[in-house]
Design an enzyme around this catalytic site. Structure first.
Site, PDB file in Angstrom:
ATOM      1  N   GLY A  11       0.831  -1.204   0.000  1.00 45.87           N
ATOM      2  CA  GLY A  11       0.000   0.000   0.000  1.00 45.87           C
ATOM      3  C   GLY A  11       0.859   1.245   0.000  1.00 45.87           C
ATOM      4  O   GLY A  11       1.765   1.386   0.829  1.00 45.87           O
ATOM      5  N   GLY A  16       1.137   3.615   4.461  1.00 48.95           N
ATOM      6  CA  GLY A  16       2.268   2.890   3.895  1.00 48.95           C
ATOM      7  C   GLY A  16       3.508   3.748   3.755  1.00 48.95           C
ATOM      8  O   GLY A  16       4.624   3.318   4.071  1.00 48.95           O
ATOM      9  N   HIS A 237     -21.175   7.645   4.709  1.00 47.69           N
ATOM     10  CA  HIS A 237     -20.996   9.102   4.737  1.00 47.69           C
ATOM     11  C   HIS A 237     -22.306   9.767   4.354  1.00 47.69           C
ATOM     12  O   HIS A 237     -22.962   9.357   3.392  1.00 47.69           O
ATOM     13  CB  HIS A 237     -19.885   9.528   3.774  1.00 47.69           C
ATOM     14  N   SER A 251     -17.370  16.497   0.949  1.00 47.06           N
ATOM     15  CA  SER A 251     -16.682  16.407   2.233  1.00 47.06           C
ATOM     16  C   SER A 251     -17.463  17.022   3.384  1.00 47.06           C
ATOM     17  O   SER A 251     -18.242  17.967   3.221  1.00 47.06           O
ATOM     18  CB  SER A 251     -15.325  17.112   2.120  1.00 47.06           C
ATOM     19  N   ARG A 298     -21.133  11.233  11.832  1.00 48.42           N
ATOM     20  CA  ARG A 298     -21.564  10.800  10.506  1.00 48.42           C
ATOM     21  C   ARG A 298     -22.657   9.738  10.537  1.00 48.42           C
ATOM     22  O   ARG A 298     -23.567   9.748   9.704  1.00 48.42           O
ATOM     23  CB  ARG A 298     -20.351  10.262   9.731  1.00 48.42           C
ATOM     24  N   GLU A 408      -6.543   2.362   7.234  1.00 51.32           N
ATOM     25  CA  GLU A 408      -7.933   1.909   7.203  1.00 51.32           C
ATOM     26  C   GLU A 408      -8.061   0.395   7.174  1.00 51.32           C
ATOM     27  O   GLU A 408      -9.114  -0.145   7.508  1.00 51.32           O
ATOM     28  CB  GLU A 408      -8.650   2.515   5.983  1.00 51.32           C
ATOM     29  N   ARG A 418     -16.213   6.322  12.759  1.00 55.06           N
ATOM     30  CA  ARG A 418     -15.050   7.221  12.701  1.00 55.06           C
ATOM     31  C   ARG A 418     -15.495   8.676  12.656  1.00 55.06           C
ATOM     32  O   ARG A 418     -16.367   9.042  11.876  1.00 55.06           O
ATOM     33  CB  ARG A 418     -14.204   6.917  11.463  1.00 55.06           C
ATOM     34  N   LEU A 424      -7.005  10.595   8.177  1.00 59.58           N
ATOM     35  CA  LEU A 424      -5.630  10.923   7.811  1.00 59.58           C
ATOM     36  C   LEU A 424      -4.720  10.819   9.028  1.00 59.58           C
ATOM     37  O   LEU A 424      -3.581  10.339   8.941  1.00 59.58           O
ATOM     38  CB  LEU A 424      -5.562  12.334   7.226  1.00 59.58           C
TER      39      LEU A 424
END
Length: 641
Positions: A11, A16, A237, A251, A298, A408, A418, A424
């Site tokens: 990844g 990664g 989402h 977003s 969310r 993830e 989450r 991030l």
């Protein structure tokens, strides 16, 4: 200096790259395997920002409050010591990225700007316009390229991970991978392997995820003995643009900057959205929770939108509501330039696909699968006063010695839901901690890869070559792409935002049928160069096995918590279910282990601080007697099949 070791990282996203960078800094060699060029990893799609309690606005924010919001948002299913470590590292991570050159937005005074995100009352999210993930990924890739130029890091872009290499003691000793240009399968011995392969949104079809996010690498590790933690926890989402191929994320930063969710009070209202006056609009989130309003977590906002549309109260009675920022320009006086500076990336996507200017026209959106809180089960170790022992080889380690996971694709930071802008952060802190775990593992290694018998790697390579050759020789009648569509319909309709035990058990039977049918696929492409169909068929089989774990976990968890809302058992049950679901693969189906209790050593479980939960949303939107009329007696547990 300790002996130089070799690590393989699968990844090329944020987790990664952070892992690879830290291992190279420590003097070890790293091989990075990525389906796509690393700058096209799915981390590039993250828009809104990265959380960190820097408290530059003087709001009294702190890492502890960040930790508390994360645990509350996760509905207390996340182990608390790793989450505390993540919250404590967040400010330093943001400043590290700032020094790397990430172009974070700044205030007029020149200091970092922060916005609000869902599930918090503080301005805690640093952002680079609405392309934060892209900016972070590019900055980290530049750091990795330094070590690539010196030969310490080697990239294998366009390679697909196909299996782990395990020795007779069950330790991970490397991996096999396939070059998707030449189709050659090779083995790569390594002293440790770190999985950083992202989520599995493609399984559900209606997802904001990239088409590379199949979850196949996690499924492969799961099938080779790695535990799969909380597979049933899938985040929806609340705000996305539905599309024929995938859903486009709008977003949470839109709501963080003042976006409001609403529908006309009269679903048959024929006026244009901009012409509907305030008095004829239903700001549903703000009515249900005046404190958090549109910045509820969310899972809550998604469920509000879903229930609103299910009752026929969406725009024109359909499956869409408005996400509105037009008031920022037309009523609050924000200039187009300022709005674009903060949200440009998101607004460009909407204009491109919907042919409307969202600054003037309310956006039409609907929920979509976005994130998997579940993933490979990983460990941690507590040290002084219950804090995380960062020098332990157990941190980020799976149950397979030598196999680690970050980002993830692992399960431990987000619990049942989450919080926005924690993704991030968890990728970066998880990647950092994984590298520390690997370094500790290297120090205690008894046998290095150099001492590994060549037959171990050769046998793993031959096994994967044999599997691929079998797919290439297949002369069945099934179309693998058609089977994927069936899988996606099954998962979205039965295991999505609204779960019923009878539907879940029905999905379980459908997946068993798909397993057999996936073995009878036709060879759509028999080419020996850049063949896409054969690897896709292999991936499809892995996706089905992963889906079985998701369904089994949902059937077995007889409560509702975070993103997992089951109408049969609509209340959270800490007495019975404050536990990690750990799935182990067998040929007959997943075996579930519920022995691991959630570590609540910092704060005891309590009711979430929001004024509503899924149960109260149903009663307020769908009627006080909805459960009495629509919930049949609960079906018995069928997860152990």
């Amino acid at each position: 200096m300790a002996a130089q070791r070799k690590a393989a990282v699968v990844g090329g996203g944020l987790a990664g790259l952070m892992t690879a960078m830290k291992l190279a800094e420590a003097g070890h060699k790293v091989q990075i395997f990525s389906l796509v060029p690393v700058k096209r990893s799915h981390s590039v799609c993250a828009q809104g920002g990265i959380n960190g309690a820097v408290n530059l606005r003087g709001e009294g924010d702190s890492p502890y409050l960040h930790f508390e919001d994360t645990i509350t948002g996760g509905d207390f299913l996340n182990h608390q010591p790793p989450v505390m470590r993540m919250a404590e590292r967040a400010p330093a991570i943001i400043y590290l990225l700032d020094r790397m050159g990430v172009p974070f937005n700044r205030t007029a005074e020149g200091v970092l700007a922060f916005r609000r995100f869902g599930g918090t009352l503080k301005h805690r999210t640093a952002y680079a316009g609405a392309t934060t993930g892209q900016q972070l990924l590019y900055a980290l890739d530049e750091q990795v390229r330094r070590y690539e130029a010196s030969g310490q890091i080697e990239k294998f872009e366009g390679w697909e991970f196909t299996s782990l290499i395990k020795d007779e003691q069950g330790r991970c000793r490397g991996l096999t991978a396939q070059d998707l240009r030449t189709m050659k399968i090779e083995s790569f011995p390594a002293d440790a392997v770190v999985m950083a392969t992202g989520g599995n949104g493609v399984v559900f079809g209606r997802s904001t995820n990239s088409i590379i996010n199949t979850g196949s690498p996690v499924s492969i590790c799961y099938q080779q003995g790695a535990h799969y933690g909380n597979p049933e926890m899938i985040q929806i989402h609340p705000t996305a643009i539905p599309g024929e191929d995938k859903c486009r994320l709008m977003s949470e930063s839109v709501r963080g900057e003042g976006g409001r969710v609403w529908v006309p009070k009269d679903p048959t209202d024929e006026r244009k959205p901009f012409d509907i006056p305030e008095g004829d609009r239903w700001y549903v989130c703000e009515e249900l929770d005046p404190v958090y309003g549109n910045l509820l977590s969310r899972d809550i906002v998604s469920f509000i939108i879903y229930c609103t549309c299910r009752m026929g109260r969406g725009y024109k009675g359909g499956q869409q509501v408005f996400l509105d920022i037009s008031h920022l320009h037309h009523k609050k006086g924000m200039t187009r330039e300022l709005i674009t500076d903060k949200l440009g990336g998101v607004l460009d996507i909407y204009k491109k696909f919907m042919r409307e200017d969202p600054i003037d026209h309310p956006m039409r959106i609907y929920p979509a699968v976005h994130y998997t809180m579940g993933g490979l089960w990983v460990d941690f170790e507590k040290g002084h006063e219950g804090a995380l022992d960062i020098e332990s080889h157990r941190n980020q380690a799976t149950n397979i010695p030598g196999l680690y996971a970050a980002g993830e694709c692992e399960y431990q930071y987000h619990g049942a839901n989450r919080l926005g802008a924690n993704a991030l952060l968890s990728c970066l802190t998880g990647g950092e901690l994984a590298s520390q775990g690997v370094l500790a593992y290297f120090q205690n290694m008894e046998v290095s890869t150099e001492d590994l018998a060549s037959s171990v790697a050769d046998d793993a390579q031959l096994e994967q070559q044999s599997r691929y050759d079998t797919i290439m020789r297949s002369d069945g009648t099934e179309n693998p792409y058609g089977l994927l569509a069936e899988l996606q319909e099954t998962m979205w309709n039965n295991v999505g935002i609204w779960r019923l035990q009878k539907d879940l058990i029905g999905a379980q039977g459908t997946l068993d049928e798909l397993t057999e049918r996936s073995k009878q696929c036709a060879v759509i492409d028999a080419g020996a160069w850049s063949n896409q169909a054969a690897p896709f068929t292999r991936t499809l089989q892995h996706m089905i096995e992963m889906s079985k774990a998701v369904v089994a976990g949902a059937i077995n968890r007889n409560e509702s918590r975070g993103a997992h809302f089951k109408l049969d058992t609509p209340q959270r049950d800490d007495d019975q279910w404050l536990r990690t679901t750990r799935a182990t693969w067998t040929e007959k189906g997943p075996e579930l282990d519920l022995d691991e209790k959630v570590d609540c050593s910092y704060i005891a479980p309590r009711a979430r601080k929001y004024k509503v939960n899924q149960h109260s949303i149903v009663t307020k939107i769908m009627g006080d007697d909805f459960f009495e009329k629509n919930v049949a007696p609960q079906v018995g547990d069928a997860a152990g099949k």
